[in-house]
Design a protein around this motif. Structure first.
Motif, mmCIF file in Angstrom:
data_model
loop_
_atom_site.group_PDB
_atom_site.id
_atom_site.type_symbol
_atom_site.label_atom_id
_atom_site.label_comp_id
_atom_site.label_asym_id
_atom_site.label_seq_id
_atom_site.Cartn_x
_atom_site.Cartn_y
_atom_site.Cartn_z
ATOM 1 N N LEU A 170 6.173 -11.316 -0.188
ATOM 2 C CA LEU A 170 4.977 -11.933 -0.736
ATOM 3 C C LEU A 170 5.054 -11.996 -2.253
ATOM 4 O O LEU A 170 5.840 -11.296 -2.883
ATOM 5 C CB LEU A 170 3.724 -11.159 -0.298
ATOM 6 N N VAL A 171 4.185 -12.831 -2.832
ATOM 7 C CA VAL A 171 4.062 -12.956 -4.280
ATOM 8 C C VAL A 171 2.723 -12.325 -4.675
ATOM 9 O O VAL A 171 1.679 -12.759 -4.194
ATOM 10 C CB VAL A 171 4.089 -14.427 -4.735
ATOM 11 N N PRO A 172 2.740 -11.272 -5.514
ATOM 12 C CA PRO A 172 1.482 -10.590 -5.867
ATOM 13 C C PRO A 172 0.499 -11.544 -6.538
ATOM 14 O O PRO A 172 0.874 -12.439 -7.293
ATOM 15 C CB PRO A 172 1.935 -9.491 -6.825
ATOM 16 N N ILE A 173 -0.773 -11.328 -6.256
ATOM 17 C CA ILE A 173 -1.843 -12.123 -6.844
ATOM 18 C C ILE A 173 -2.493 -11.396 -8.012
ATOM 19 O O ILE A 173 -2.798 -11.992 -9.040
ATOM 20 C CB ILE A 173 -2.913 -12.455 -5.776
ATOM 21 N N SER A 174 -2.673 -10.082 -7.864
ATOM 22 C CA SER A 174 -3.463 -9.323 -8.832
ATOM 23 C C SER A 174 -2.660 -8.813 -10.013
ATOM 24 O O SER A 174 -3.206 -8.179 -10.914
ATOM 25 C CB SER A 174 -4.141 -8.133 -8.140
ATOM 26 N N GLU A 193 6.370 0.722 -3.817
ATOM 27 C CA GLU A 193 5.624 1.297 -2.699
ATOM 28 C C GLU A 193 4.363 0.486 -2.393
ATOM 29 O O GLU A 193 4.008 0.291 -1.220
ATOM 30 C CB GLU A 193 5.250 2.746 -2.998
ATOM 31 N N GLN A 194 3.665 0.030 -3.420
ATOM 32 C CA GLN A 194 2.476 -0.791 -3.192
ATOM 33 C C GLN A 194 2.837 -2.096 -2.486
ATOM 34 O O GLN A 194 2.146 -2.517 -1.551
ATOM 35 C CB GLN A 194 1.790 -1.085 -4.530
ATOM 36 N N MET A 195 3.910 -2.751 -2.943
ATOM 37 C CA MET A 195 4.347 -3.993 -2.303
ATOM 38 C C MET A 195 4.675 -3.764 -0.822
ATOM 39 O O MET A 195 4.290 -4.556 0.052
ATOM 40 C CB MET A 195 5.576 -4.551 -3.024
ATOM 41 N N ARG A 196 5.347 -2.661 -0.550
ATOM 42 C CA ARG A 196 5.723 -2.363 0.834
ATOM 43 C C ARG A 196 4.486 -2.156 1.702
ATOM 44 O O ARG A 196 4.425 -2.655 2.828
ATOM 45 C CB ARG A 196 6.598 -1.107 0.857
ATOM 46 N N ALA A 207 -4.167 -6.474 -0.864
ATOM 47 C CA ALA A 207 -4.077 -6.858 0.548
ATOM 48 C C ALA A 207 -5.234 -7.768 0.935
ATOM 49 O O ALA A 207 -5.046 -8.753 1.669
ATOM 50 C CB ALA A 207 -4.060 -5.603 1.422
ATOM 51 N N ILE A 208 -6.445 -7.464 0.450
ATOM 52 C CA ILE A 208 -7.602 -8.314 0.737
ATOM 53 C C ILE A 208 -7.410 -9.703 0.139
ATOM 54 O O ILE A 208 -7.694 -10.726 0.786
ATOM 55 C CB ILE A 208 -8.879 -7.656 0.186
#
Length: 881
Positions: free
Chosen positions: A392-396, A402-405, A436-437
């Motif tokens: 995925l491509v982070p939005i925030s 670890e957060q990405m996973r 995630a939201i």
């Protein structure tokens, strides 16, 4: 000192000789010594210097000189050798002296001052028959706190000892002194209310009609009798199984509710007055209401009757609360009550425990019997899932590995059992939840998301984080903040109001037709019951997020899960089982399992415990704390795995000259004060420590690079909180937050000051047994130490806190880094044989903050002073639970 006087014989003069050493002497343990009463047959009678006053040491201002005369009387008909009078030791060192003449006053002439001599030792004198020698003991304290001395009198073949205590204080500490001696309040008798004249409900309460009404769940008489007789029902004794899940937790809730009833009864009042307010209302002043002791909200009710009427058939009236102000409530009774009322009439008032929240918990457990086993008891089916992930491509913003996973796993998850994000403070659990939201909202148009948190502030924080994302624009008809009707309108930030539903400034739940249209609903776990009441079907939400899940009891967590989940619902729990857990009133209910969160219970299962990535992700990168602040919590609770990521290129502590080591961001100021209580309040305070807190805070703000909002004060006892807050208010420093550990969980400040309060061994032991205060509670310790970003300052009695292995570690961590200042530290003890985390017992009750009795439990937690059971009620501590 030690100068020889010319008018003395060669063998009769004073010298300074070697002195002994004394550590901490607990004045509570030495009262018998300090209140010495001589026997008329004693050959030598020595008076007691600085005798206790009302069981407490005398006090003197820092910088002033306190003087006490000591008389040594020979009651025999024979001369007696007084070989020596010497100060064996003092703490602080050399703080007491003795003299043969009374010390001159501050305004004495120069000659008197020059002629005055003081010593540590007087030697070789003769006491003639029936003669009395008077000497003077002096102390000029240079610092706050308890000053102690041991004075030895070598008379003939005997040595007589006097232990001396003197409390050095300043104007602030003296202003905080108890004005009323402590006396235990009388236990209120149980009043059976079986008939009354109904009051007038608030209008908005009359219109509420729910699709799913919550049953009454009255407590069965046989269970009530068992619990009230201090017996443990069989449903609890057998332990938790799939078969007894409902009976087990319902019984624990019954134990809790009975305790809540008893606590609420302690607020009953007798012989009080009410005032007429216009034509409709009577107002009642309720002491402690501002601190929610008791907690009363709009729509609650009380019972009242005239105090003069004591017959059994006295008419009892119900009064509903229509308005709540700082320390009073506006009530509306039946019309005849208002007509007969005269200002000045005396009433007996009985507070009633509002069962609504407890009924919601009973209902959530009852609904649990229809829940899939994989939610309540994972892996009974023997199936293991394998989550397929998509990059995925982070939005925030930038996320760590670890957060990405964790987010990829959540997006790939297809249903039960729950997915867990756990990690220490400051590792970005909520950041991961928010991302995630956002991913679900932007990439899965069919997703329906419920986000729950244990408190309003935590739920608001998630809403704020969502709205702050510049790349995502939320429509008002797609995101909704659900509030309990009891939440004050002004409690919500103006920028959030447009996402709420209310009528006449009272929050309400929208109808079902509106609820099902929202893509994201944010609520407290308790308020999620409103969704069930409105008829939202299980499975409507594709994803349910529970943030700070370790703080909620399992029945509270089950409100959204058991009512709104199907097997395919993705449930995500975020939290840290090593931080503070659920708040429970009943010690028995807590110890039998109500104090164990659903999040913590999941870690009883192997795949969670072993951190299988298909079930759990552990976050280890801390972005909050200075590495040295993080060091001990990481070693003690997280196997040394935490990675400090905070940039400390500029050190805050380096510019603060009053710190013992400006290069080390953890400082310990050792101070010996006094544990005190006042009036009928069982809560403890330590005014010497409070004054030190004020002093340190003023030095911090005077440095110029810190605002009041950057500083937080953590202390475990409600009365200490109030004493410090009131002092800050008087100094126009009201923006400094003062509160319990629970009130700071999930928060952070640049600087945290911790006041430990305890200064007495006896009370310390009571706290240890009953899990009160900071000691014997590893979670409270962990949270307190990890709130500070740049500087952590601890103020306390090192001789008391060293009894706890965790606090002992932080004390010597400071000493070893030259960052300790104050009274002499205790002798170093090795309290851990190995890794402390392996020596701890994680079954402590959580003390300080309780959910309010009649308020939405999702409101920010506030402390109350309900003590846990104790053998001797005179020893009841504050506890806040």
């Amino acid at each position: 000192m030690g100068t020889r006087r010319d008018d003395w014989d060669d063998d009769e003069y004073s010298v300074i000789s070697s002195k002994g050493e004394i550590g901490f002497i607990d004045f509570e343990e030495e009262k018998s010594t300090c209140s010495y009463i001589h026997n008329e047959e004693d050959p030598i009678v020595i008076s007691v210097p600085f005798a206790f006053v009302d069981g407490k040491p005398q006090s003197v201002f820092v910088g002033d000189t306190a003087v006490a005369s000591v008389t040594i009387k020979n009651t025999t008909a024979e001369p007696v050798d007084l070989w020596s009078v010497h100060i064996f030791a003092s703490n602080p060192e050399n703080s007491f002296t003795i003299s043969l003449m009374e010390p001159p006053s501050a305004n004495a002439d120069i000659k008197a001052i020059e002629e005055f001599l003081e010593f540590f030792r007087l030697e070789d004198r003769m006491l003639q028959p029936r003669d009395t020698l008077t000497i003077w003991l002096s102390c000029k304290p240079k610092e706050l706190g308890l000053h102690t001395s041991v004075v030895h009198f070598d008379v003939g073949d005997d040595r007589i000892e006097r232990v001396v205590f003197l409390l050095a204080e300043d104007k602030i500490s003296q202003s905080l002194a108890s004005r009323k001696p402590y006396s235990r309040s009388k236990r209120k008798e149980k009043i059976v209310i079986d008939s009354f004249v109904p009051g007038s409900r608030p209008a908005m309460m009359k219109k509420r009609v729910s699709r799913n009404r919550i049953p009454r769940f009255d407590i069965p008489n046989d269970i009530r009798e068992l619990v009230e007789s201090k017996q443990i029902p069989d449903a609890v004794n057998r332990g938790l199984t799939r078969e007894n899940y409902v009976s087990y937790f319902k019984t624990l809730l019954i134990m809790e509710e009975i305790h809540l009833e008893e606590d609420m009864r302690t607020y009953n009042m007798e012989g009080i007055t009410m005032r007429r307010r216009g034509r409709q209302f009577l107002s009642l002043e309720v002491p402690g209401l501002a601190e929610r002791r008791p907690s009363l909200v709009h729509g609650d009710f009380i019972h009242a009757k005239l105090a003069a009427e004591q017959a059994d058939n006295t008419t009892l009236y119900q009064g509903y609360i229509h308005r709540v102000e700082a320390d009073e409530v506006y009530l509306k009774f039946a019309p005849e009550f208002h007509l007969s009322h005269r200002d000045g009439d005396l009433y007996n008032v009985y507070f009633t425990y509002n069962r609504l929240n407890m009924r919601r918990l009973y209902q959530s457990i009852e609904a649990g019997k229809n829940l899939e086993a994989e939610f309540l008891f994972p892996f009974e089916s023997g199936r293991r899932r394998q989550i397929q992930i998509t990059p995925l491509v982070p939005i925030s913003g930038t996320l760590n590995e670890e957060q990405m996973r964790s987010i990829e796993m959540i997006l790939g998850c297809k249903g039960a059992p729950p997915y867990v994000i756990h990690g220490p403070p400051g590792t970005g659990k909520t950041v991961a939840v928010v991302e995630a939201i956002l991913q679900l909202y932007t990439t899965q148009k069919a997703a329906r998301i419920l986000v729950c948190a244990p408190s309003n502030s935590a739920a608001d924080y998630i809403l704020e984080k969502l709205l702050n994302q510049k790349t995502v624009e939320f429509r008002e008809n797609e995101i909704f903040r659900l509030n309990a009707h009891s939440r004050p309108y002004e409690d919500v930030k103006p920028e959030f109001i447009r996402f709420c539903f209310f009528d006449e400034l009272v929050f309400k739940c929208p109808p079902l037709s509106a609820l099902v249209c929202y893509r994201i609903i944010i609520s407290t776990s308790m308020s999620a019951s409103l969704l069930y009441a409105e008829g939202v079907e299980p499975g409507h939400f594709s994803h349910i997020f529970l943030d700070e899940a370790g703080q909620a009891s399992e029945p509270e967590t089950m409100i959204p899960i058991s009512n709104l989940c199907k097997t395919e619902t993705v449930v995500v729990l975020a939290g840290d089982p090593m931080q503070l857990g659920p708040v429970v009133y009943s010690r028995e209910a807590e110890s039998y399992g109500l104090g164990k969160s659903y999040l913590e219970r999941l870690f009883d299962y192997e795949l969670y415990y072993n951190e299988d990535e298909n079930y759990v992700t552990k976050l280890v990168r801390n972005y909050r704390c200075h590495p040295e602040i993080l060091y001990l919590p990481s070693m003690l609770f997280y196997n040394g795995e935490l990675i400090a990521c905070k940039d400390e290129s500029v050190s805050l502590s380096s510019g603060l000259s009053f710190l013992p080591n400006k290069e080390f961001p953890v400082a310990f100021f050792g101070i010996q004060g006094c544990d005190e209580r006042e009036g009928s309040n069982p809560s403890w305070f330590n005014r010497i420590e409070a004054s030190k807190v004020i002093e340190v805070t003023q030095k911090l703000t005077a440095a110029g690079n810190l605002r009041e909002e950057d500083i937080g004060i953590i202390t475990p006892y409600r009365q200490q909180v109030l004493k410090i807050k009131n002092t800050f208010d008087s100094l126009s420093m009201s923006n400094i937050k003062v509160g319990s550990v629970e009130q700071f969980q999930g928060q952070e400040r640049e600087v945290i000051i911790v006041s430990t309060v305890r200064s007495t061994i006896k009370h310390n032991e009571f706290d240890r047994i009953h899990c009160l205060g900071f000691l014997s509670n590893h979670r409270r310790f962990n949270v307190a130490l990890t709130r500070a970003r740049s500087l952590l300052i601890i103020i306390g009695n090192p001789h008391i806190i060293c009894k706890d292995p965790y606090w002992n570690k932080i004390l010597w961590h400071c000493v070893d880094n030259s960052s300790y200042q104050g009274c002499s530290p205790p002798e170093r003890l090795a309290l851990f044989d190995e890794d402390p985390a392996q020596n701890s017992h994680f079954n402590y009750a959580e003390e300080d903050t309780l959910p309010s009795e009649n308020v939405e439990w999702g409101q920010d937690p506030v402390p109350t002073d309900f003590p846990k059971p104790a053998a001797d009620e005179d020893e009841w501590s504050d506890g806040w639970k």
